[in-house]
Scaffold this motif. Structure first.
Motif, PDB file in Angstrom:
ATOM      1  N   UNK A  83       0.836  -1.209   0.000  1.00  0.00           N
ATOM      2  CA  UNK A  83       0.000   0.000   0.000  1.00  0.00           C
ATOM      3  C   UNK A  83       0.866   1.254   0.000  1.00  0.00           C
ATOM      4  N   UNK A  84       1.951   1.233   0.773  1.00  0.00           N
ATOM      5  CA  UNK A  84       2.867   2.379   0.801  1.00  0.00           C
ATOM      6  C   UNK A  84       3.551   2.562  -0.548  1.00  0.00           C
ATOM      7  N   UNK A  85       3.975   1.464  -1.159  1.00  0.00           N
ATOM      8  CA  UNK A  85       4.610   1.525  -2.478  1.00  0.00           C
ATOM      9  C   UNK A  85       3.662   2.176  -3.482  1.00  0.00           C
ATOM     10  N   UNK A  86       2.445   1.696  -3.510  1.00  0.00           N
ATOM     11  CA  UNK A  86       1.480   2.207  -4.487  1.00  0.00           C
ATOM     12  C   UNK A  86       1.198   3.693  -4.257  1.00  0.00           C
ATOM     13  N   UNK A  87       0.942   4.082  -3.036  1.00  0.00           N
ATOM     14  CA  UNK A  87       0.638   5.489  -2.725  1.00  0.00           C
ATOM     15  C   UNK A  87       1.796   6.397  -3.129  1.00  0.00           C
ATOM     16  N   UNK A  88       3.008   5.990  -2.784  1.00  0.00           N
ATOM     17  CA  UNK A  88       4.192   6.791  -3.113  1.00  0.00           C
ATOM     18  C   UNK A  88       4.344   6.956  -4.616  1.00  0.00           C
ATOM     19  N   UNK A  89       4.160   5.861  -5.354  1.00  0.00           N
ATOM     20  CA  UNK A  89       4.315   5.913  -6.810  1.00  0.00           C
ATOM     21  C   UNK A  89       3.234   6.765  -7.465  1.00  0.00           C
ATOM     22  N   UNK A  90       1.999   6.622  -7.012  1.00  0.00           N
ATOM     23  CA  UNK A  90       0.909   7.385  -7.613  1.00  0.00           C
ATOM     24  C   UNK A  90       1.094   8.876  -7.395  1.00  0.00           C
ATOM     25  N   UNK A  91       1.501   9.234  -6.196  1.00  0.00           N
ATOM     26  CA  UNK A  91       1.641  10.664  -5.894  1.00  0.00           C
ATOM     27  C   UNK A  91       2.848  11.269  -6.604  1.00  0.00           C
ATOM     28  N   UNK A  92       3.831  10.432  -6.978  1.00  0.00           N
ATOM     29  CA  UNK A  92       5.016  10.953  -7.649  1.00  0.00           C
ATOM     30  C   UNK A  92       5.002  10.818  -9.155  1.00  0.00           C
ATOM     31  N   UNK A  93       4.025  10.106  -9.713  1.00  0.00           N
ATOM     32  CA  UNK A  93       4.010   9.834 -11.154  1.00  0.00           C
ATOM     33  C   UNK A  93       3.743  11.093 -11.976  1.00  0.00           C
ATOM     34  N   UNK A  94       4.319  11.112 -13.182  1.00  0.00           N
ATOM     35  CA  UNK A  94       4.063  12.222 -14.112  1.00  0.00           C
ATOM     36  C   UNK A  94       2.685  12.086 -14.737  1.00  0.00           C
ATOM     37  N   UNK A  95       2.239  10.857 -14.932  1.00  0.00           N
ATOM     38  CA  UNK A  95       0.909  10.594 -15.485  1.00  0.00           C
ATOM     39  C   UNK A  95       0.452   9.216 -15.034  1.00  0.00           C
ATOM     40  N   UNK A  96      -0.850   9.075 -14.887  1.00  0.00           N
ATOM     41  CA  UNK A  96      -1.456   7.808 -14.481  1.00  0.00           C
ATOM     42  C   UNK A  96      -2.501   7.433 -15.519  1.00  0.00           C
ATOM     43  N   UNK A  97      -2.418   6.220 -16.016  1.00  0.00           N
ATOM     44  CA  UNK A  97      -3.409   5.715 -16.965  1.00  0.00           C
ATOM     45  C   UNK A  97      -4.368   4.811 -16.212  1.00  0.00           C
ATOM     46  N   UNK A  98      -5.634   5.202 -16.149  1.00  0.00           N
ATOM     47  CA  UNK A  98      -6.678   4.392 -15.527  1.00  0.00           C
ATOM     48  C   UNK A  98      -7.357   3.569 -16.611  1.00  0.00           C
ATOM     49  N   UNK A  99      -7.631   2.292 -16.325  1.00  0.00           N
ATOM     50  CA  UNK A  99      -8.188   1.414 -17.357  1.00  0.00           C
ATOM     51  C   UNK A  99      -9.690   1.597 -17.549  1.00  0.00           C
TER      52      UNK A  99
END
Length: 346
Positions: A83-99
């Protein structure tokens, strides 16, 4: 390049082993213009590579840890790590692709610090040339399926989110001539496996035509099973898109599915199948507010379709067309390239 778990982490929690694999990936990403990761398993590799190499990180969201709390049964404290990994990555990503649009809403609800402008919707797709109806019946007969009887087919892992117990309870109401075909992967936990097996044995005691295939079928065999399905059932309580529904539609099967997550963006109610309303508790588990009503409604929808084979076939034909028109990889590639261009230096 293939990466293996670090020997030093052989006895570590599965989440820690995954992070060990991620760290091995980081150096190999040097020299790239962009890094794209899928799911939390690779998100930390993408996030650290972005920081280390100064490149944008794009991630694709297929599921969310906050909406899969039952994973704590598998991972123990590793669930807090994932959960920590996912939260950190999402908040730091340049863009997120939702399916799916449903997934986009889940992301913004689960991670309110994520900028909505960087969350783009690009549906997953399938190779419609590979997933085509197969009218032959050699495979289904070898699996114990009678192609001359109607059938309800389910395919997937035995995990909480797939809602298998609700399907098994609903199947008790199916007409006696209808077969239930379960192409089931291993259960996530022994407790869930025991619960599902008990329901299967109870169903077998009441009726014939309950066929359990406990192995991953090769694509060609699965295509023939789906092609002979009167109904493909998807009782999921959490499903960001439901690509298995697309595969069934491409094979010409009518779909009966729960109206949750991204499923309503795939299955057109009344045209390619039926959607079953699902009111859910808000604790992240996806549990139906009224499980008995959901089971009864799901049973009624399956019965409505299996009792009208001509309608089921017409739904399947429209499903094939919908999969071809809206979910082919060609359009998805173009949309993904647009996202890449939006985060690369101009």
């Amino acid at each position: 390049m293939s990466y293996q778990n670090l020997p030093e982490l052989d006895n570590a929690n599965a989440a820690v082993q995954t992070m060990g694999v991620d760290l091995q990936m980081v150096s190999a990403i040097a020299g790239s213009d962009l890094v794209h990761s899928h799911t939390w398993y690779a998100n930390m590799a993408g996030h650290i590579a972005s920081l280390l190499h100064g490149i944008p990180h794009v991630l694709s969201a297929h599921s969310l840890e906050p909406l899969r709390p039952w994973k704590a049964e598998q991972l123990g404290g590793g669930y807090a790590v994932s959960s920590w990994v996912e939260k950190t990555a999402y908040e730091g990503a340049a863009a997120i692709i939702a399916v799916s649009d449903g997934m986009r809403k889940d992301i913004l609800r689960s991670y309110p610090d994520v900028d909505p402008a960087k969350v783009k919707v690009i549906h997953n797709g399938i190779d419609v040339a590979a997933w085509q109806r197969d009218e032959k019946d050699d495979v289904v007969r070898s699996l114990g399926i009678d192609p001359d009887r109607p059938s309800v087919v389910w395919v997937g892992r035995v995990t909480r989110q797939k809602g298998v117990p609700y399907l098994l309870k609903a199947a008790a109401s199916l007409p006696p001539e209808v077969q239930l075909v379960l192409c089931a992967g291993a259960a996530d936990t022994p407790a869930l496996g025991a619960e599902v097996n008990e329901l299967i044995e109870g169903l077998k005691a009441q009726r014939d035509g309950v066929i359990v295939i406990e192995r991953m079928l090769p694509r060609a065999e699965l295509i023939q099973v789906l092609s002979h399905a009167t109904v493909f059932a998807c009782p999921s309580i959490y499903e960001p898109l439901g690509i298995v529904n697309l595969e069934a539609m491409a094979c010409g099967a009518a779909v009966v599915a729960s109206a949750t997550g991204g499923i309503p963006e795939v299955v057109a109610h009344g045209e390619t199948g039926l959607l079953v309303p699902l009111e859910q508790v808000s604790d992240g588990t996806g549990t139906p507010l009224d499980p008995e009503k959901f089971v009864a409604d799901f049973a009624a929808a399956m019965i409505e379709v299996v009792n009208d084979p001509a309608r089921a076939r017409a739904m399947g034909e429209k499903g094939r067309q919908r999969a071809t028109d809206l979910f082919s990889w060609e359009s998805i590639v173009e949309q993904t390239l647009d996202v890449y261009q939006s985060v690369l230096p101009q």
